[in-house]
Structures are given as C-alpha cells and as structure tokens.
Scaffold this motif. Structure first.
Motif, short mmCIF file in Angstrom:
data_model
loop_
_atom_site.label_atom_id
_atom_site.label_comp_id
_atom_site.label_asym_id
_atom_site.label_seq_id
_atom_site.Cartn_x
_atom_site.Cartn_y
_atom_site.Cartn_z
N ARG A 173 15.92 -0.72 39.68
CA ARG A 173 15.79 -2.40 39.47
C ARG A 173 14.52 -2.12 40.53
NH1 ARG A 173 17.54 -2.58 35.86
NH2 ARG A 173 15.43 -3.62 35.37
N GLY A 174 14.51 -1.66 41.73
CA GLY A 174 13.35 -1.59 42.60
C GLY A 174 12.06 -1.14 42.09
N TYR A 175 12.10 -0.09 41.09
CA TYR A 175 10.87 0.39 40.49
C TYR A 175 10.65 -0.28 39.35
CZ TYR A 175 10.65 4.65 43.33
OH TYR A 175 10.53 5.68 44.49
N LEU A 176 11.59 -0.93 38.63
CA LEU A 176 11.31 -1.49 37.30
C LEU A 176 10.88 -2.91 37.36
CD1 LEU A 176 13.69 0.14 34.76
CD2 LEU A 176 11.54 0.39 34.79
N ASP A 177 11.73 -3.65 38.14
CA ASP A 177 11.61 -5.14 38.13
C ASP A 177 9.92 -5.65 38.32
OD1 ASP A 177 14.19 -5.21 37.53
OD2 ASP A 177 14.96 -6.19 39.29
N PRO A 178 9.47 -5.13 39.30
CA PRO A 178 7.77 -5.73 39.64
C PRO A 178 6.97 -5.40 38.64
CG PRO A 178 8.87 -4.37 41.45
CD PRO A 178 9.80 -4.06 40.14
N GLU A 205 12.05 -10.15 35.02
CA GLU A 205 12.42 -11.10 34.32
C GLU A 205 13.09 -11.24 32.97
OE1 GLU A 205 8.60 -14.01 36.15
OE2 GLU A 205 8.16 -12.72 34.48
N LEU A 206 12.59 -10.05 32.31
CA LEU A 206 13.31 -9.93 31.10
C LEU A 206 14.51 -9.42 31.21
CD1 LEU A 206 11.27 -7.32 28.49
CD2 LEU A 206 13.85 -7.26 28.65
N VAL A 207 14.97 -8.75 32.15
CA VAL A 207 16.35 -8.38 32.44
C VAL A 207 16.98 -9.56 32.63
CG1 VAL A 207 17.94 -7.23 33.76
CG2 VAL A 207 15.95 -5.92 33.06
N ALA A 230 14.78 -1.89 29.59
CA ALA A 230 14.57 -2.49 30.70
C ALA A 230 15.65 -2.26 31.82
CB ALA A 230 14.46 -4.28 30.57
N ARG A 231 16.89 -2.32 31.30
CA ARG A 231 17.88 -2.01 32.23
C ARG A 231 17.96 -0.65 32.64
NH1 ARG A 231 22.28 -5.17 28.68
NH2 ARG A 231 21.94 -7.44 29.42
N GLY A 232 16.99 0.33 32.11
CA GLY A 232 16.91 1.70 32.72
C GLY A 232 17.90 2.60 31.56
N ASP A 233 18.54 2.19 30.49
CA ASP A 233 19.09 3.02 29.70
C ASP A 233 18.42 3.60 28.78
OD1 ASP A 233 21.38 2.18 31.11
OD2 ASP A 233 21.73 0.51 30.17
#
Length: 394
Positions: A173-178, A205-207, A230-233
């Motif tokens: 989340r720290g890498y993907l969210d921004p 925002e997508l998640v 987007a969840r990293g899966d």
C-alpha cells in the motif's frame, strides 16, 4: 499447508541502446544520446538519461527530439551489437534460474523461487545478477524483487536508474497508493481517462472506490481485474521459452515511394532482415505479412501462407512481393510512406526440410553465406543486387 510465496525478479537495463553507444564510444559518456532513425520521419528508439532531462522520450519523432535537444548526439540503431550484449545479459540470468521470461532484448522476469535453496535470499540473487551484468557488460541494470510480476516490475521502475528494490507484501500500500492510476499494468490512456472522469486519479483511490464507479468507468469484468492488481494481487506465472509471436522489419521513407520497382527493392531488403533473424533463432515461419502505409497514416495489412514452412529469403520475398504487387495494382495512384514485412506461425527447426517443393539447396547456401558475412562484418555488408536500389534513397 499454505503455499510458500514466489520469489520474482524483474531486470530492466537502463536506457539500453543509448548505454551501449556510450559504452562503445567514450566521447558520448555524460552527453545526451538519442538512438533514433535520422530521416524526416524517424522515431526515437532510446534516449539516455541525460537526454531525458530535455523531455526526449522513446517513440517520439526524431524531429521533435531535435527541437527539444538540438545539441544531443543522434545515433542510428545498431541492432546486431545490442543483440550481442543482450546474449551476455541473458547468460547471467541462466546462471541463477532456468525460469526466464524475456520481454525484450533488455528486459526479463525471473522466477527464482526454487533457487532460494541455493542462495541466501532473493536479494542475494538480485545482487548477484546486477553485479554480474555490470562486470561482464559495463552496463547498469535495475533490479526489482517481489512475490509477483506486477510488484517486481514496479520495484525496478521506481528505483531506476541503477535501481535495486524489493517490495514486501506489507509494503504494498505504501508503494502503490500514491501512484497515478496510469502506472497500473493494463490501464491504458482510454481507461485512465475514464477513471479520471469518475474522480479516480491514484491507485489508492481506485482500491477504495465503490464498485458502481469502477464498473461505470471500466465495465464489470475489467473492473474486477484492475481492482485485483491495484490490491497487489498478480498470479501470472513467469512463462519460460515463450514462443516468439512474430519477427518483423519495416522502414519509414523520407520521400514517399511512387515506383513499384523501388518498392520491391525495399521489400526485398526487409525480407533479408526478417529471414536472417528467423534463421538465427532456428525458426520456420508459416505466414508472411506485409504492412503498407499510404500518406498520411492510412495503413494496409496483407498476409499469405508460405507453400512450405521455412525461413529462406527467396521464399519469403516471393510471397511478400506478390502481396505488394496485388495491393499496388488495386490502387489508382499508389504511394507509400512505410513498408514492412513480418513472419509468424513459427515452427522450431529440427532437421532440414525434406520436401520436393522446398527451395533448392543453392538458395539455402546463399542465405547461409550472407548470414555469416553480415554477422562478421556488420548488417548490410553482403546483400542481394536487387536491394542496391534502396541505397540512394536512405
């Protein structure tokens, strides 16, 4: 018992073509280097990081790159040289795992899960790969490590140039969210704009978005796929020995071609190139396709089967020439700004083709002699007489 997480590495050479040029010519080091077609309609293949500071990017028209970076060093691509360096890089990959999915000459995924028994950690393997590439080629590679392909590729991209980064599950989340949604794999310009219209601009925002907004922007099926990523899966496997889908060569002309004999000469030149590449890979093609573009951007595609699967230049050219002539005769005022040839429907060559309709032995020997001379002295050192008509119009 739960399945152990995978260990995936993504390796991407930094500004590969430009870096090779700077390696071979020390006078280019530290300078903005643009590897590109140099004609009026040329396109940038790769820009060094020095050139990227001026806004130069791959796939940009060379004319635009010159406006942005007039003092850059503009270099014609040397594909044979890049292939030589790529072979060294892929040899390094083979020393740590057989599970290699090559994406291009300078990029690959490695599944090193089984290799963890021999090495201390995925970082140890990644460091070994990075240092070996540096030692043997003099070039920098960015290495990303994670439990799946999506995150491994993201890790290498975020750490460029000369990158080295591992993304653990708890760091996703720290890498993907921004990140902007356009950074997500499978989200192109159209999907990105659709998400913007419903107020979604970042992956975070997508998640957190409700299903109604996502499905409105992307459709139900695509929304589910994008949300999982987007969840990293990402369950995509590393696909080893992926069959090459096509081998192609094309040329964009500074001045439109108006004469059929000149177009045929250019067609023969492209057939020599794709034939040589197929022979080097030990591949027999079943289908020949031609790409013909009228000015400004009207593109036509035609394809036909070879009588017998093969890779001989004369056989490829016979089919391509027939397709070109048919197209030419169907147009009252034919003119071409781009011409290309590609091969597909490959079989691996296991033994010489034993067929009464196959090309005579003399023709196959001619191809072999030409391939060996061009490999030793450079592409184009030996070519058929019919190609000479193209030299004055390069």
């Amino acid at each position: 018992m739960p399945t152990a997480p995978r260990a995936i590495i993504h390796v991407d050479m930094d500004a590969f073509y430009a870096s090779v040029e700077q390696l071979d010519d020390p006078s280019l080091r530290g300078r903005p280097v643009i590897v590109a077609g140099l004609g009026r309609r040329g396109v940038v293949s790769t820009a060094s990081y020095e050139a990227r500071r001026y806004g130069v990017r791959s796939a940009m028209p060379t004319a635009e790159a010159r406006r942005l970076c007039p003092d850059g060093a503009y270099v014609v691509p040397r594909h044979t040289r890049y292939q030589e360096v790529s072979a060294v890089v892929f040899d390094v990959f083979g020393e740590v795992t057989p599970q290699i999915e090559g994406l291009s000459l300078d990029e690959a995924f490695l599944d090193v899960t089984a290799s963890l028994k021999l090495f201390a950690s995925v970082e140890a393997i990644g460091r070994r790969v990075k240092e070996a590439i540096r030692e043997r080629t003099g070039l920098n590679a960015s290495v990303g490590m994670a439990t799946n392909k999506l995150l491994a590729k993201l890790a290498s991209e975020l750490s460029k140039p000369d990158g080295f980064l591992r993304i653990d599950r708890h760091e996703i989340r720290g890498y993907l969210d921004p990140l902007p949604v356009g950074k997500m794999w499978t989200i192109g310009k159209v999907a990105e704009e659709a998400l913007h219209r419903v107020g979604i601009r970042t992956i975070g925002e997508l998640v957190r978005a409700d299903n109604w907004r996502l499905e409105k922007a992307l459709g139900e099926r695509h929304a589910r796929q994008i949300l999982a990523l987007a969840r990293g899966d990402d369950e995509r496997p590393v696909v080893t020995d992926a069959a090459e889908m096509s081998i192609g060569s094309e040329w964009t002309f500074d001045i439109d071609l108006l004469e059929l004999p000149i177009a045929e000469a250019w067609m023969l030149r492209q057939c020599e190139r794709v034939g040589a590449r197929a022979r080097a890979r030990g591949l027999d093609a079943r289908t020949v396709s031609v790409k013909l573009r009228e000015p400004p951007f009207v593109t036509h595609s035609r394809q036909a089967k070879l009588p017998v699967a093969g890779n001989g230049t004369p056989e490829i050219y016979a089919v391509a020439r027939r397709l070109l002539r048919t197209w030419w005769e169907q147009h009252p005022r034919p003119r071409l700004r781009l011409l290309g040839v590609s091969l597909s429907g490959f079989d691996t060559v296991e033994m010489p083709q034993q067929d009464m309709f196959a090309a005579p032995v003399e023709k196959k020997k001619t191809d072999g002699v030409q391939d060996r001379i061009n490999e030793k002295f450079g592409a184009g050192a030996l070519t058929r007489a019919g190609v000479l008509k193209t030299r004055s119009s390069e």
